[in-house]
Design an enzyme around this catalytic site. Structure first.
Site, PDB file in Angstrom:
ATOM      1  N   SER A 298      -6.066 -10.316  -9.748  1.00  0.00           N
ATOM      2  CA  SER A 298      -5.510  -8.970  -9.780  1.00  0.00           C
ATOM      3  C   SER A 298      -6.314  -8.113 -10.750  1.00  0.00           C
ATOM      4  O   SER A 298      -7.502  -7.892 -10.538  1.00  0.00           O
ATOM      5  CB  SER A 298      -4.017  -9.024 -10.135  1.00  0.00           C
ATOM      6  OG  SER A 298      -3.407  -7.787  -9.880  1.00  0.00           O
ATOM      7  N   ASP A 383      -1.133  -8.520   1.067  1.00  0.00           N
ATOM      8  CA  ASP A 383      -1.011  -8.093  -0.333  1.00  0.00           C
ATOM      9  C   ASP A 383      -0.560  -6.631  -0.385  1.00  0.00           C
ATOM     10  O   ASP A 383      -1.254  -5.739   0.101  1.00  0.00           O
ATOM     11  CB  ASP A 383      -2.352  -8.266  -1.053  1.00  0.00           C
ATOM     12  CG  ASP A 383      -2.207  -8.268  -2.563  1.00  0.00           C
ATOM     13  OD1 ASP A 383      -1.385  -7.486  -3.084  1.00  0.00           O
ATOM     14  OD2 ASP A 383      -2.923  -9.035  -3.226  1.00  0.00           O
ATOM     15  N   HIS A 412       0.536 -10.906  -2.913  1.00  0.00           N
ATOM     16  CA  HIS A 412      -0.051 -10.876  -4.256  1.00  0.00           C
ATOM     17  C   HIS A 412       0.290 -12.170  -4.989  1.00  0.00           C
ATOM     18  O   HIS A 412       0.914 -12.183  -6.041  1.00  0.00           O
ATOM     19  CB  HIS A 412       0.457  -9.656  -5.017  1.00  0.00           C
ATOM     20  CG  HIS A 412      -0.459  -9.230  -6.123  1.00  0.00           C
ATOM     21  ND1 HIS A 412      -1.758  -8.839  -5.902  1.00  0.00           N
ATOM     22  CD2 HIS A 412      -0.279  -9.153  -7.472  1.00  0.00           C
ATOM     23  CE1 HIS A 412      -2.323  -8.531  -7.055  1.00  0.00           C
ATOM     24  NE2 HIS A 412      -1.442  -8.718  -8.015  1.00  0.00           N
TER      25      HIS A 412
END
Length: 434
Positions: A298, A383, A412
């Site tokens: 991320s 995601d 995610h």
């Protein structure tokens, strides 16, 4: 002893969740959504159909009520409907896209007073997605000067052994380094194999948020020096409550701090802190002096790409669903990357010329253009935090050797197979010449 065990468990949970998010827990009711092609990929102009089923104990749940919507990811839906699935299954026409991008079907099932939501996302020529972000003519000069300024600041490294975290094979230290200004610090957890020798090194860079760190002891026990850093200039071994207070207070919304000024923007100290972490690794007598990789997920996926682009000492990178990629996508009518500076919730505040200009100096796309080392990347089409449109915008401009390990259904978060694939790749690359 009880307090110590609870603290350790908190460290382990927070580190694993924010570094590479784990798979969501199973639920009794399962909503299953999928495009009608095994690889979820279509050419622009081709039609996609989405299959929807609601399962209880693995069997279709008859007459389940569902609401579905279909549209480009992060955009308003172009079609939606609600109905009961008489047989527990349904196929709906999803339409198509005229330009490369992603079309998402979001389904919510209503069962026994509870809601269960699942998404599926079809890609349309994702390898042809091009970035929207500007590439400043002085991008390289800006960062070369920033690195020169950093190099002029003494590192002033301070290491403190943490006996309570050391293992039979690994010594663990809390580390403090001087960052890009005098008395500005970057902190991390260093893990060094105890056996005498020279070792390759792995820098772990963090996902978004404010938290303590545990250090990557597992990879250190496999023969790597590991250094896991925080980005906020505070020690990373304090009580969890300290970070909760910072995250809700002084550091709340840090990703927006000074967005109107490229020289004072929060991520300048963050990006340079990653380079400073490499300075420290190269100062260690146990380091083999050559084999260095960087990894994260991320925000950490973004920092992996940024660090490898800024620092030629990095030889490999492994990035999970990189954030901060093509953040200006929303200004062109499509999804942009986290932290969604210009989506409908933020555009009235951030849609200013100076803020748009600043993002170009920090967008992962413009660092991806500079990469010249091998990288392994992984993400899924579902995601919702780091939209695949934004990640492909960065990936498609990379000229260096690259591989993409797709886990289509993941959002995610990661499947265990993704973690295993990237960790094994890093170990193989770092140790093949060691």
């Amino acid at each position: 002893m009880k307090k110590y065990i609870i603290t350790c468990l908190s460290f382990l949970f927070l580190t694993s969740f924010h570094k590479v998010n784990s798979q969501p827990p199973e639920q009794m009711i399962k909503v299953v959504v999928a495009p009608d092609r095994a690889d979820w990929v279509y050419k622009t102009g081709e039609q996609v159909k989405f299959s929807i089923s609601v399962l209880r104990y693995g069997n279709p749940l008859k007459n389940a009520v569902v609401r579905y919507s279909i549209g480009p990811e992060k955009m308003d839906p172009v079609r939606k409907d609600s109905l009961a699935l008489s047989k527990g299954v349904l196929t709906v026409d999803g339409g198509t896209m005229k330009a490369p991008g992603f079309l998402r079907c979001t389904v919510t099932a209503f069962v026994d007073g509870k809601q269960y939501t699942k998404v599926a996302t079809a890609g349309f020529d994702p390898q042809d997605i091009q970035p929207t972000v500007d590439n400043p003519t002085d991008f390289t000069q800006f960062w070369n000067k920033a690195k020169a300024d950093l190099a002029a600041i003494p590192m002033d490294a301070r290491m403190t052994l943490m006996p309570e975290r050391c293992t039979e094979k690994v010594n663990v230290y809390h580390v403090s380094l001087q960052n890009f200004r005098v008395n500005s610090r970057v902190y991390g957890i260093l893990c060094v194999p105890k056996k005498e020798g020279k070792y390759p090194a792995l820098l772990s860079v963090p996902g978004a948020g404010v938290r303590p760190y545990n250090g990557n002891i597992a990879m250190a026990e496999k023969g790597l020096i590991t250094f896991e850093i925080g980005i906020h200039g505070v020690p990373v071994n304090m009580d969890v409550s300290v970070y909760n207070n910072l995250g809700a207070g002084a550091l709340n919304g840090y990703q927006n701090f000074n967005l109107d000024d490229r020289d004072r923007f929060y991520y300048k100290r963050v990006y340079l802190g990653c380079v400073r972490a490499n300075d420290f690794i190269f100062s260690l007598p146990q380091f083999d002096g050559t084999n260095l990789a960087v990894t994260g997920g991320s925000q950490g996926g973004a920092l992996s790409i940024v660090t490898a682009a800024l620092d030629p000492r990095v030889k490999y990178l492994a990035a999970y669903y990189p954030a901060l990629s093509d953040v200006t996508g929303y200004l062109k009518g499509r999804a942009g990357g986290w932290p969604h500076y210009f989506d409908k919730n933020n555009i009235s505040f951030n849609n200013k010329k100076d803020k748009i200009a600043t993002t170009a100096y920090y967008d992962v796309v413009n660092f991806a253009r500079l990469l010249n080392v091998p990288g392994l990347y992984t993400w899924g089409f579902n995601d919702e935090t780091c939209p695949p449109t934004s990640m492909y915008a960065a990936y498609n401009v990379i000229k260096a050797p690259k591989s993409l390990y797709l886990a289509l259904e993941s959002g995610h978060w990661t499947f265990p197979e993704q973690n295993e694939e990237l960790n094994n790749w890093l170990l193989q690359k770092l140790k093949e010449n060691n």
